[in-house]
Write a protein that holds these residues in place. Structure first.
Motif, short mmCIF file in Angstrom:
data_model
loop_
_atom_site.label_atom_id
_atom_site.label_comp_id
_atom_site.label_asym_id
_atom_site.label_seq_id
_atom_site.Cartn_x
_atom_site.Cartn_y
_atom_site.Cartn_z
N GLY A 22 3.22 8.21 -11.92
CA GLY A 22 1.89 8.07 -11.35
C GLY A 22 1.20 6.80 -11.81
N TYR A 23 1.32 6.50 -13.09
CA TYR A 23 0.70 5.28 -13.63
C TYR A 23 1.33 4.03 -13.02
CZ TYR A 23 -1.15 2.05 -17.18
OH TYR A 23 -1.79 1.03 -17.81
N LEU A 24 2.65 3.98 -13.01
CA LEU A 24 3.33 2.79 -12.50
C LEU A 24 3.15 2.63 -11.00
CD1 LEU A 24 6.64 2.76 -14.58
CD2 LEU A 24 4.58 1.40 -14.91
N THR A 25 3.09 3.74 -10.28
CA THR A 25 2.84 3.66 -8.84
C THR A 25 1.47 3.05 -8.57
OG1 THR A 25 4.29 5.54 -8.34
CG2 THR A 25 2.58 5.01 -6.72
N ALA A 26 0.48 3.46 -9.35
CA ALA A 26 -0.87 2.90 -9.20
C ALA A 26 -0.87 1.41 -9.49
CB ALA A 26 -1.85 3.63 -10.11
N GLN A 27 -0.17 1.00 -10.56
CA GLN A 27 -0.13 -0.42 -10.91
C GLN A 27 0.65 -1.24 -9.90
OE1 GLN A 27 -2.04 -1.79 -13.31
NE2 GLN A 27 -2.78 0.32 -13.28
N ALA A 28 1.73 -0.66 -9.36
CA ALA A 28 2.48 -1.37 -8.32
C ALA A 28 1.61 -1.57 -7.08
CB ALA A 28 3.74 -0.58 -7.95
N GLY A 29 0.77 -0.58 -6.77
CA GLY A 29 -0.14 -0.72 -5.64
C GLY A 29 -1.13 -1.85 -5.87
N VAL A 30 -1.69 -1.95 -7.08
CA VAL A 30 -2.60 -3.05 -7.42
C VAL A 30 -1.88 -4.38 -7.26
CG1 VAL A 30 -3.94 -4.12 -9.27
CG2 VAL A 30 -4.02 -1.64 -8.96
N PHE A 31 -0.67 -4.45 -7.77
CA PHE A 31 0.13 -5.68 -7.70
C PHE A 31 0.34 -6.11 -6.25
CE2 PHE A 31 4.13 -7.86 -7.16
CZ PHE A 31 4.22 -8.73 -8.22
N LEU A 32 0.76 -5.18 -5.41
CA LEU A 32 1.09 -5.53 -4.03
C LEU A 32 -0.14 -5.89 -3.22
CD1 LEU A 32 3.76 -2.75 -3.42
CD2 LEU A 32 4.18 -5.21 -3.71
N ARG A 33 -1.29 -5.30 -3.54
CA ARG A 33 -2.52 -5.67 -2.83
C ARG A 33 -3.04 -7.03 -3.28
NH1 ARG A 33 -3.55 -0.18 -3.78
NH2 ARG A 33 -4.81 -0.68 -5.64
N ALA A 34 -2.84 -7.35 -4.57
CA ALA A 34 -3.40 -8.58 -5.11
C ALA A 34 -2.51 -9.79 -4.87
CB ALA A 34 -3.65 -8.42 -6.61
N LEU A 35 -1.20 -9.58 -4.76
CA LEU A 35 -0.27 -10.71 -4.67
C LEU A 35 -0.57 -11.64 -3.49
CD1 LEU A 35 2.21 -12.12 -5.85
CD2 LEU A 35 3.64 -10.65 -4.41
N PRO A 36 -0.78 -11.14 -2.27
CA PRO A 36 -1.05 -12.07 -1.16
C PRO A 36 -2.29 -12.92 -1.38
CG PRO A 36 -0.51 -9.88 -0.33
CD PRO A 36 -0.73 -9.74 -1.81
N GLN A 37 -3.33 -12.33 -1.96
CA GLN A 37 -4.55 -13.10 -2.20
C GLN A 37 -4.38 -14.06 -3.37
OE1 GLN A 37 -8.36 -10.87 -1.80
NE2 GLN A 37 -7.03 -9.07 -1.70
N ALA A 38 -3.64 -13.64 -4.38
CA ALA A 38 -3.48 -14.48 -5.57
C ALA A 38 -2.68 -15.73 -5.27
CB ALA A 38 -2.82 -13.68 -6.69
N VAL A 39 -1.70 -15.64 -4.37
CA VAL A 39 -0.88 -16.81 -4.05
C VAL A 39 -1.19 -17.36 -2.67
CG1 VAL A 39 0.97 -15.97 -5.51
CG2 VAL A 39 1.04 -15.47 -3.07
N GLY A 40 -2.11 -16.73 -1.95
CA GLY A 40 -2.38 -17.13 -0.57
C GLY A 40 -3.00 -18.50 -0.47
N GLU A 41 -3.66 -18.96 -1.54
CA GLU A 41 -4.29 -20.28 -1.52
C GLU A 41 -3.46 -21.32 -2.26
OE1 GLU A 41 -7.47 -21.18 -0.09
OE2 GLU A 41 -6.86 -19.39 0.98
#
Length: 362
Positions: A22-41
Motif C-alpha cells: 500500500g505504501y509503495l503503491t501510493a509512492q509510485a502513484g506520486v512518482f508517475l503523476r509528478a514525472l511528466p511535469q518534473a521533466v516536461g520543461e
C-alpha cells in the motif's frame, strides 16, 4: 510540501506485504503523476523551473521514500529486484537533483555576498565598498550558471534514454504488483515496527559518533579552528578540502539515517514530527557545506585578483559558520529527541523480543 503519505491500516488482519504494498503503491502513484511535469520543461532554457516546482519536489520525495523503504524493509522484497531498484532510484535522484541544487546554492551564495557587501549607512556589511566584492559575485554567478547548464544538459541527454523509460516502467508495475517474498510478506503487520527499530538504532548509533560536545555553543568558532575528524595525509601536507570533507561526512551520513528513520516510522503509521525538524537542520548543514566548497573552489580560479580571492575567502568562512550553526541546532534538539526514541524503543520491538539485523549500507 505535500502531506506525509498514508499506508494501509496496520490492523490485526493486515500483513507486512499488504502494508508495504500500500505504501509503495501510493509512492509510485506520486512518482508517475509528478514525472511528466518534473521533466516536461527540460527542453526549456537552463535554470528554468519545471512546469510545477512542487511536482519536482514531490518526485524527489517519492524517490527517496521508495528507496528508504526498500532499504529498511528489504527482507520483505525480492533481493535482486530491490537492489536494482535502489540503484536506479539513486541514479534518478542524483540526475534530477543537481540542477535545483545549483539553483539553491547560487541563491545562497549570492545572498551572502550581497549581505556582506551591504552599504546601508545604518548597518553596512563587513565587505561594504570592498573592491573585490563585485568581481567575486560575478565569478560565483558565472561558475554556478555553467554548472547548472551542464546539469541541465545531462538531464536532456537522459530524457529519452532507455534507462529512464525502464525506471518509469518499473514504477508503473510497482503501482500494481510489488515483488514481495511470500514468507516475509505474510507475517502480521504488527511486526513492522520491530523492523523499523533497525532504522532507529542506526540513527542513534550514527548520532553517537558526532562530536556534539564541540557543537554545544551557538557560535561554533572552535569548529573553524580544530576539526573533529582528520583523514590521513596523502603527502607531507594535509589537504584542507579533504580535511573538511572528512569532518562533514559523519553529519551527512546522519542526515541519510534521519530520512530512513522518518520513512520507516511513516510506514508504521507512527510519524515523529521532531524528526522532520532534525531533517531540515541537516539539509541546511549540507547545503552550507556544499556552498563553502563552491566558494573555496572559486577562490582557486587562476588569474583572479587578490581582492576577489579575499572576498571569496570571507564567503567561505561565512558558510562554514552556517555549518557550525546547524550543528549547534542539531546538538540542541538531539538529546531530547533521543530520550523520546529510547522511551518508545520497547514499544516498537516485536513481542518475540527479536532484534532485527542492522540495516545494509546504502
Amino acid at each position: 510540501m505535500t502531506e506525509a503519505p498514508t499506508t494501509a491500516a496496520a490492523t490485526s488482519a493486515a500483513t507486512v506485504g499488504e502494508v508495504l504494498a500500500g505504501y509503495l503503491t501510493a509512492q509510485a502513484g506520486v512518482f508517475l503523476r509528478a514525472l511528466p511535469q518534473a521533466v516536461g520543461e527540460a527542453g526549456s532554457r537552463p535554470g528554468a523551473l519545471p512546469a510545477s516546482a512542487a511536482a519536482a519536489d514531490d518526485l524527489l520525495r517519492a524517490v527517496r521514500r521508495v528507496g528508504g523503504v526498500l532499504h529498511t524493509f528489504g527482507a520483505a522484497f525480492e533481493q535482486g529486484w530491490a537492489e536494482e531498484a535502489r540503484t536506479e532510484l539513486r541514479w534518478l535522484l542524483n540526475l534530477l537533483g543537481q540542477e535545483p541544487a545549483y539553483q539553491r546554492r547560487a541563491a545562497r551564495l549570492l545572498a551572502a555576498v550581497d549581505s556582506l557587501g551591504e552599504t546601508a549607512a545604518e548597518g553596512p556589511g563587513m565587505l561594504a565598498g570592498h573592491a573585490g566584492t563585485p568581481k567575486a559575485r560575478a565569478l560565483l554567478e558565472r561558475q554556478l550558471t555553467l554548472a547548472r547548464t551542464r546539469a541541465h544538459t545531462a538531464v536532456l541527454q537522459e530524457l529519452r534514454s532507455a534507462r529512464l523509460h525502464a525506471l518509469a516502467d518499473r514504477m508503473t508495475l510497482l503501482a500494481g504488483d510489488v515483488p514481495l517474498v511470500g514468507a516475509a510478506a505474510a507475517r502480521p503487520a504488527a511486526e513492522l515496527p520491530g523492523q523499523a527499530v533497525g532504522a532507529l538504532a542506526a540513527l542513534v548509533s550514527g548520532a553517537e559518533q558526532l562530536p556534539l560536545s564541540r557543537a554545544a555553543t551557538p557560535y561554533g568558532g572552535d569548529g573553524l579552528h580544530r576539526l573533529a575528524t582528520v583523514p590521513a595525509a596523502r603527502g607531507p601536507v594535509l589537504d584542507a578540502e579533504a580535511a573538511l570533507a572528512a569532518d562533514d561526512a559523519p553529519w551527512h551520513r546522519v542526515r541519510i539515517l534521519v530520512k530512513r528513520a522518518r520513512y520507516a516510522l511513516e510506514v508504521c503509521r507512527r510519524p515523529l514530527p521532531e524528526l522532520d525538524g532534525l531533517d531540515g537542520v541537516l539539509d541546511r548543514h549540507q547545503e552550507a557545506a556544499d556552498a563553502a566548497v563552491t566558494a573555496a573552489t572559486a577562490a582557486r580560479t587562476p588569474r583572479i585578483t587578490p581582492a576577489t580571492a579575499y572576498v571569496l575567502g570571507v564567503v567561505h568562512a561565512d558558510q562554514r559558520l552556517e555549518v557550525e550553526a546547524s550543528r549547534y541546532a542539531f546538538g540542541h534538539q538531539w538529546p531530547t529527541l533521543s530520550l523520546g526514541l529510547a522511551a518508545g524503543w520497547e514499544s516498537l520491538r516485536p513481542e518475540s523480543g527479536g532484534v532485527p539485523p542492522a540495516p545494509r549500507m546504502a
